[in-house]
Design a protein around this motif. Structure first.
Motif, short mmCIF file in Angstrom:
data_model
loop_
_atom_site.label_atom_id
_atom_site.label_comp_id
_atom_site.label_asym_id
_atom_site.label_seq_id
_atom_site.Cartn_x
_atom_site.Cartn_y
_atom_site.Cartn_z
N GLY A 283 0.79 -1.23 0.00
CA GLY A 283 0.00 0.00 0.00
C GLY A 283 0.82 1.28 0.00
O GLY A 283 0.27 2.37 -0.15
N SER A 284 2.14 1.17 0.17
CA SER A 284 2.98 2.38 0.15
C SER A 284 3.25 2.76 -1.31
O SER A 284 3.17 1.92 -2.20
CB SER A 284 4.28 2.15 0.92
OG SER A 284 5.06 1.16 0.32
N PRO A 285 3.60 4.03 -1.56
CA PRO A 285 3.81 4.47 -2.94
C PRO A 285 4.96 3.73 -3.62
O PRO A 285 5.94 3.37 -2.99
CB PRO A 285 4.17 5.96 -2.80
CG PRO A 285 3.80 6.34 -1.40
CD PRO A 285 3.78 5.09 -0.58
N ASP A 286 4.80 3.51 -4.90
CA ASP A 286 5.83 2.87 -5.70
C ASP A 286 6.97 3.86 -5.92
O ASP A 286 6.77 4.91 -6.52
CB ASP A 286 5.24 2.44 -7.05
CG ASP A 286 6.25 1.72 -7.94
OD1 ASP A 286 7.44 1.69 -7.60
OD2 ASP A 286 5.81 1.19 -8.98
N PRO A 287 8.20 3.55 -5.45
CA PRO A 287 9.30 4.49 -5.59
C PRO A 287 9.73 4.70 -7.05
O PRO A 287 10.40 5.67 -7.36
CB PRO A 287 10.43 3.88 -4.77
CG PRO A 287 10.09 2.44 -4.68
CD PRO A 287 8.59 2.34 -4.74
N LEU A 288 9.34 3.80 -7.93
CA LEU A 288 9.71 3.95 -9.34
C LEU A 288 8.66 4.72 -10.15
O LEU A 288 8.84 4.93 -11.35
CB LEU A 288 9.94 2.58 -9.98
CG LEU A 288 11.15 1.82 -9.41
CD1 LEU A 288 11.26 0.45 -10.06
CD2 LEU A 288 12.43 2.60 -9.59
N ALA A 289 7.59 5.16 -9.50
CA ALA A 289 6.56 5.93 -10.20
C ALA A 289 7.13 7.22 -10.78
O ALA A 289 6.64 7.73 -11.80
CB ALA A 289 5.39 6.24 -9.27
N SER A 290 8.17 7.75 -10.17
CA SER A 290 8.81 8.97 -10.67
C SER A 290 9.38 8.80 -12.07
O SER A 290 9.51 9.76 -12.82
CB SER A 290 9.94 9.41 -9.73
OG SER A 290 9.44 9.71 -8.46
N ALA A 291 9.71 7.57 -12.42
CA ALA A 291 10.30 7.30 -13.73
C ALA A 291 9.33 7.68 -14.85
O ALA A 291 9.76 8.10 -15.93
CB ALA A 291 10.70 5.85 -13.86
N ALA A 292 8.04 7.55 -14.61
CA ALA A 292 7.05 7.89 -15.63
C ALA A 292 6.92 9.40 -15.81
O ALA A 292 6.52 9.87 -16.86
CB ALA A 292 5.70 7.29 -15.26
N ASP B 121 14.75 12.04 -16.38
CA ASP B 121 16.11 12.02 -15.84
C ASP B 121 16.20 11.24 -14.53
O ASP B 121 17.27 11.16 -13.93
CB ASP B 121 16.61 13.44 -15.61
CG ASP B 121 16.78 14.19 -16.92
OD1 ASP B 121 17.17 13.54 -17.92
OD2 ASP B 121 16.50 15.40 -16.96
N PHE B 122 15.09 10.68 -14.06
CA PHE B 122 15.08 9.93 -12.80
C PHE B 122 16.05 8.76 -12.89
O PHE B 122 15.99 7.97 -13.83
CB PHE B 122 13.66 9.43 -12.51
CG PHE B 122 13.55 8.59 -11.27
CD1 PHE B 122 13.77 9.13 -10.02
CD2 PHE B 122 13.20 7.25 -11.37
CE1 PHE B 122 13.65 8.36 -8.88
CE2 PHE B 122 13.09 6.47 -10.23
CZ PHE B 122 13.30 7.02 -8.98
N ASP B 123 16.96 8.65 -11.92
CA ASP B 123 17.97 7.60 -11.97
C ASP B 123 17.53 6.32 -11.27
O ASP B 123 18.21 5.30 -11.33
CB ASP B 123 19.31 8.09 -11.41
CG ASP B 123 19.24 8.49 -9.94
OD1 ASP B 123 18.24 8.17 -9.27
OD2 ASP B 123 20.19 9.11 -9.47
N GLY B 124 16.41 6.36 -10.58
CA GLY B 124 15.89 5.16 -9.94
C GLY B 124 16.63 4.74 -8.69
O GLY B 124 16.31 3.75 -8.07
N PHE B 125 17.61 5.52 -8.27
CA PHE B 125 18.42 5.09 -7.14
C PHE B 125 18.12 5.88 -5.86
O PHE B 125 17.85 5.29 -4.84
CB PHE B 125 19.90 5.24 -7.48
CG PHE B 125 20.81 4.78 -6.37
CD1 PHE B 125 20.96 3.44 -6.09
CD2 PHE B 125 21.51 5.69 -5.61
CE1 PHE B 125 21.78 3.01 -5.07
CE2 PHE B 125 22.34 5.28 -4.59
CZ PHE B 125 22.48 3.94 -4.32
N ALA B 126 18.15 7.18 -5.93
CA ALA B 126 18.07 8.00 -4.72
C ALA B 126 16.85 7.70 -3.88
O ALA B 126 16.94 7.61 -2.66
CB ALA B 126 18.12 9.48 -5.09
N ASP B 127 15.70 7.53 -4.49
CA ASP B 127 14.48 7.29 -3.73
C ASP B 127 14.38 5.86 -3.21
O ASP B 127 13.52 5.56 -2.39
CB ASP B 127 13.25 7.60 -4.58
CG ASP B 127 13.12 9.09 -4.87
OD1 ASP B 127 13.76 9.88 -4.17
OD2 ASP B 127 12.37 9.44 -5.79
N LEU B 128 15.23 4.97 -3.68
CA LEU B 128 15.15 3.59 -3.25
C LEU B 128 16.05 3.29 -2.06
O LEU B 128 15.96 2.23 -1.47
CB LEU B 128 15.53 2.65 -4.41
CG LEU B 128 14.58 2.67 -5.58
CD1 LEU B 128 15.10 1.75 -6.68
CD2 LEU B 128 13.19 2.24 -5.17
#
Length: 177
Positions: free
Chosen positions: A76-85, A89-96
């Protein structure tokens, strides 16, 4: 003259500890088995109860690096990779990163590089352990090279079990440029 990015606000982060990040689930046999398969370690200590009973551990244990990957997002928590959409330039790392630390405010240095890792092992996680990670900014400094000024961020994360026993310590150096 070189540009400096280390402001008093950033210097104040050195020594700051994040909130403890407690795993949502205890260490489970199926997760340990899959992790051992992923790292291609066939040692039966990670999956065979009969074999593991006769070792110094007295039961199945997880591979040494398991605590680094034991934290998963809660249902139920937000998907950290949603920023990619949204952000190309989202690198997929910092938020993970599971640190519990505030981010270092360096919007003018968008690139992120892994500058290296060092890990110390103290004991292996056991089935049923609840792993807690607690991160701390050890150091934040800058160096100027041919490509310009880079900021180095050193984070130490201590992993413990539910009894407070130290499992491992990880130190990662991130480079922002």
């Amino acid at each position: 003259m070189a540009v400096t990015y280390i402001t008093p606000e950033i210097k104040a982060l050195i020594g700051l500890e994040g909130d403890p990040q407690i795993c949502g689930e205890p260490v489970e046999g199926s997760e340990v088995r899959r992790f051992a398969q992923a790292v291609m370690d066939d040692d039966p200590i990670f999956w065979n109860d009969t074999h593991a009973k006769n070792t110094r551990y007295g039961g199945v244990v997880a591979p040494p690096l398991f605590p680094l990957f034991a934290h998963r997002r809660s249902p139920g928590s937000p998907d950290p990779l949603a920023s990619a959409a949204i952000d190309p330039d989202f690198d997929g790392f910092a938020d993970l990163m599971v640190t519990g630390l505030p981010s270092v405010p360096l919007p003018m240095l968008p690139r992120l590089l892994n500058g290296g890792n060092a890990v110390e092992f103290y004991q292996l996680p056991r089935l049923g352990d609840c792993i807690t990670a607690r991160a701390k900014y050890l150091d934040i400094y800058e160096k100027t090279g041919r490509s310009g000024t880079m900021v180095f961020i050193v984070i130490e994360t201590r992993y413990t079990n539910q009894r407070g026993e130290l499992l491992m310590v990880s130190r990662v150096t991130l480079i922002r440029r």
